[in-house]
Scaffold this active site. Structure first.
Site, mmCIF file in Angstrom:
data_model
loop_
_atom_site.group_PDB
_atom_site.id
_atom_site.type_symbol
_atom_site.label_atom_id
_atom_site.label_comp_id
_atom_site.label_asym_id
_atom_site.label_seq_id
_atom_site.Cartn_x
_atom_site.Cartn_y
_atom_site.Cartn_z
ATOM 1 N N ASP A 147 0.945 -1.275 0.102
ATOM 2 C CA ASP A 147 -0.044 0.182 -0.025
ATOM 3 C C ASP A 147 0.860 1.368 0.023
ATOM 4 O OD1 ASP A 147 0.791 -0.509 2.692
ATOM 5 O OD2 ASP A 147 -0.509 0.925 3.349
ATOM 6 N N HIS A 460 1.647 -9.197 -3.536
ATOM 7 C CA HIS A 460 0.799 -7.998 -3.219
ATOM 8 C C HIS A 460 1.277 -6.780 -3.161
ATOM 9 C CE1 HIS A 460 -3.045 -6.273 -1.626
ATOM 10 N NE2 HIS A 460 -2.397 -5.806 -1.151
ATOM 11 N N ASP A 506 0.989 -18.042 -3.992
ATOM 12 C CA ASP A 506 1.569 -16.888 -4.410
ATOM 13 C C ASP A 506 0.629 -16.166 -5.309
ATOM 14 O OD1 ASP A 506 3.527 -15.384 -5.770
ATOM 15 O OD2 ASP A 506 4.212 -16.930 -7.075
ATOM 16 N N GLU A 515 1.983 -10.237 0.783
ATOM 17 C CA GLU A 515 2.297 -8.814 0.749
ATOM 18 C C GLU A 515 3.937 -8.664 0.939
ATOM 19 O OE1 GLU A 515 -0.236 -6.068 2.677
ATOM 20 O OE2 GLU A 515 0.716 -4.425 1.991
HETATM 21 O O1 9MR Z 1 2.232 -6.613 9.076
HETATM 22 C C1 9MR Z 1 1.076 -6.433 9.785
HETATM 23 C C2 9MR Z 1 0.676 -7.599 10.507
HETATM 24 O O2 9MR Z 1 1.299 -8.170 11.594
HETATM 25 C C3 9MR Z 1 -0.750 -7.560 10.937
HETATM 26 O O3 9MR Z 1 -1.294 -8.738 11.505
HETATM 27 C C4 9MR Z 1 -1.810 -6.930 9.814
HETATM 28 C C5 9MR Z 1 -3.157 -6.809 10.092
HETATM 29 O O4 9MR Z 1 -3.120 -5.861 11.225
HETATM 30 O O5 9MR Z 1 -1.276 -5.840 9.397
HETATM 31 C C6 9MR Z 1 -0.050 -6.191 8.615
HETATM 32 O O6 9MR Z 1 0.590 -4.732 8.313
HETATM 33 C C7 9MR Z 1 -0.030 -4.565 7.191
HETATM 34 C C8 9MR Z 1 -0.505 -2.929 7.324
HETATM 35 O O7 9MR Z 1 -1.485 -2.702 8.201
HETATM 36 C C9 9MR Z 1 -0.736 -2.132 6.160
HETATM 37 N N1 9MR Z 1 0.410 -2.078 5.359
HETATM 38 C C10 9MR Z 1 0.538 -3.470 5.062
HETATM 39 C C11 9MR Z 1 1.021 -4.442 6.115
HETATM 40 C C12 9MR Z 1 1.456 -5.713 5.500
HETATM 41 O O8 9MR Z 1 0.325 -6.534 5.416
#
Ligand code: 9MR
Ligand code: ZN
Length: 533
Positions: A147, A460, A506, A515
């Site tokens: 993102d 992602h 994947d 991601e």
């Molecule tokens: O890395 C984060 C993971 O540990 C959490 O469980 C998750 C849900 O809250 O969020 C992940 O972080 C994301 C973040 O909120 C937004 N940018 C992408 C991150 C990776 O998925």
């Protein structure tokens, strides 16, 4: 494929194994077809996290440089891999260079970005969430992940991993990354981190607190960053963000002192202001997404480990008694002292205190931290040895971003190796974590784009999906398997009851499995830098 190996390769001196799910005898074969070793695979029984019955093919005896594969009596072959010194050099370079592609607020030029160019993105001033009349210029920094948000705690943690990697293993950072600053006399890893730090310096409010995050209200669609015209907001200050901010700016002020005193001063002043905010706000100030906002929350119900990290860095930077007092107070609590993730940063306090050559911390603090590190490292060695895949993970550890857990544990093992004379078992276990990441796992993927014959290739990541280029940028670590997938595609396609290590796809829409983030790459840089020194 039922022979799993590290698809990038093995160091000549290390323990070298592959995992087979069938077959009893194995051969190690050169790519030219010549067999160099033949042996029996060791029956390791059932591996809990994967549900696989596994056999270990040990070819540690072979140390000669070359490209090889493993073959078994079930007629299967592994992917090819190298044995050689420096098998992780290109990997470390790409893992670090990947951060350059996350730069926000500037154009990525072809000279540096190759095909992955794009014009300037996110150039507009941000609006204060709590007072919409106020705007601030907060350009710069790295996009956090797939993102386009930018978040203070994850940023601090990623820079923390990288600065410690550089401080401890400077000889591993000689190679140019071909970024705009290359050749300026400063190691490129520091040039790249400075891009993030200059942005972080803008994320502090007039009281010294750090804004929790800078994001839009909703995640952007799948568009290139320069097409994203949503308004970005500065969300309220949190105590976690402020403590992480104090810690990383204090650390950075020491690291950059040798290159740019004025920059080091700015960093240190920022650290002091953040620390003063923490003193004035001893209570936890959390962060929750306002209703309707779906960008990252990075919520955390405890800020004591962040305050511990800040105290440790301020103490290491100044030697002043008040920071020791805070450190002593927090070490007296029941914090875990060995984590390097964005929720729990206590391991950085251990890094700061235990690698401080001037030994500014009290003998008691040193002892507490050292004991905690070695106890956890011993636990991880046992876990790694118990796993059929050598990975220091229990089934329940396969959370969102499980590869971060793997890599943070590898960091802890590296730290334990640095602290002891008998470091072989820690070093070996750390290396096993890298092998898991690079293909010695139950899904046969190398979790780093562009590295390994069967590397995952659909991260992602918005630019990857939109840039029209088939291959993703090389050097991105995937979040990896998650025992309870949280995205629609993962939920639909991964049957309930799938063993945790196999809960992976994947697929570009699998944000909970595949991601990328800056802080999943940064610990991989730390670990590879250790093995590349
Ligand atoms: O890395 C984060 C993971 O540990 C959490 O469980 C998750 C849900 O809250 O969020 C992940 O972080 C994301 C973040 O909120 C937004 N940018 C992408 C991150 C990776 O998925
Ligand atoms: Zn941007």
């Amino acid at each position: 494929m039922a022979i799993y190996c590290d698809q990038t390769g093995y160091l000549p001196a290390g323990r070298k194994t592959a995992v087979m799910t069938a077959g009893r005898r194995f051969l190690l074969v050169r790519e030219t077809g010549e067999t160099v070793l033949e042996g029996n695979a060791r029956d390791r029984g059932e591996d809990r996290a994967s549900g696989d019955h596994v056999y270990e093919a040990d070819f540690s005896a072979v140390r000669e440089d070359g490209v090889y594969y493993v073959q078994n009596d079930a007629g299967e072959k592994s992917h090819p891999f190298r044995i050689g010194q420096g098998v992780y050099r290109a990997l470390q370079r790409d893992l670090t260079k990947a951060l350059y592609y996350q730069r926000c607020g500037c154009a990525l030029e072809e000279k540096y970005a190759g095909a992955y160019t794009h014009p300037c993105c996110h150039m507009e001033d941000a609006v204060l969430w709590e007072d919409r009349k106020v705007t601030r210029e907060v350009r710069g920094g790295w996009h956090d992940a797939g993102d386009y948000g930018r978040y203070v705690s994850p940023a601090a943690v990623a820079v923390g991993h990288l600065l410690y990697a550089y401080t401890l293993f400077p000889e591993s950072f000689r190679e140019s990354l071909n970024i705009p600053e290359s050749g300026n006399g400063v190691p490129d890893v520091l040039n790249e981190c400075r891009y993030e730090l200059e942005w972080l310096l803008k994320m502090q409010d007039s009281e010294g607190g750090a804004y929790h995050k800078l994001t839009a209200e909703r995640h952007a669609d799948f568009i290139m960053p320069e097409e994203d015209r949503d308004r970005f907001y500065l969300f309220p200050v949190s105590s976690m963000a402020t403590a992480d901010y104090a810690a990383v700016t204090a650390l950075a002020s020491r690291v950059y002192r040798a290159y740019d005193g004025a920059f080091a001063d700015r960093l240190f002043q920022a650290a002091q202001r953040a620390w003063a905010w923490l003193e004035r706000n001893p209570q936890y100030v959390g962060f929750r997404n306002p209703a309707g906002c779906n960008t990252g929350e990075y919520d955390d119900d405890c800020d004591l480990d962040e305050r511990l990290w800040a105290a440790a860095e301020m103490l290491t930077s100044t030697g002043e008694a008040k920071y020791q007092d805070k450190l002593t107070e927090l070490l007296g609590g029941d914090l875990s002292l060995t984590d390097f993730g964005w929720t729990d940063v206590s391991g950085f306090a251990a890094l700061a205190v235990l690698t401080d050559r001037a030994r500014r911390a009290s003998a008691d603090s040193v002892e507490t931290l050292r004991r905690a590190v070695l106890a956890e490292a011993d636990r991880l060695v046992s876990l790694s040895q118990a796993s059929g895949y050598g990975v220091a993970m229990e089934p329940e550890d396969y959370v969102w971003g499980s590869n971060m857990v793997v890599l943070n544990r590898a960091m802890l093992l590296v730290l334990a190796a640095l602290l002891t004379d008998e470091n072989a078992k820690y070093e070996q276990a750390a290396l096993a974590q890298l092998h898991y990441l690079l293909g010695m796992n139950a899904v046969d993927y190398s979790y780093v784009t562009g590295h390994g014959e069967h590397a995952y290739s659909h991260p992602h990541n918005r630019p990857t999906e939109c840039d029209g280029i088939e291959a993703p940028m090389p050097g991105w670590v995937s979040g990896g398997p998650f025992k309870t997938p949280a995205d629609a595609v993962g939920i639909e396609r991964i049957p309930a009851g799938t063993p945790p290590m196999k809960c992976y796809l994947d697929h570009a829409m699998c944000y909970s499995l595949n991601e990328i983030t800056i802080y999943w790459n940064s610990p991989a840089v730390f670990v590879t830098a250790y093995f590349n020194r």
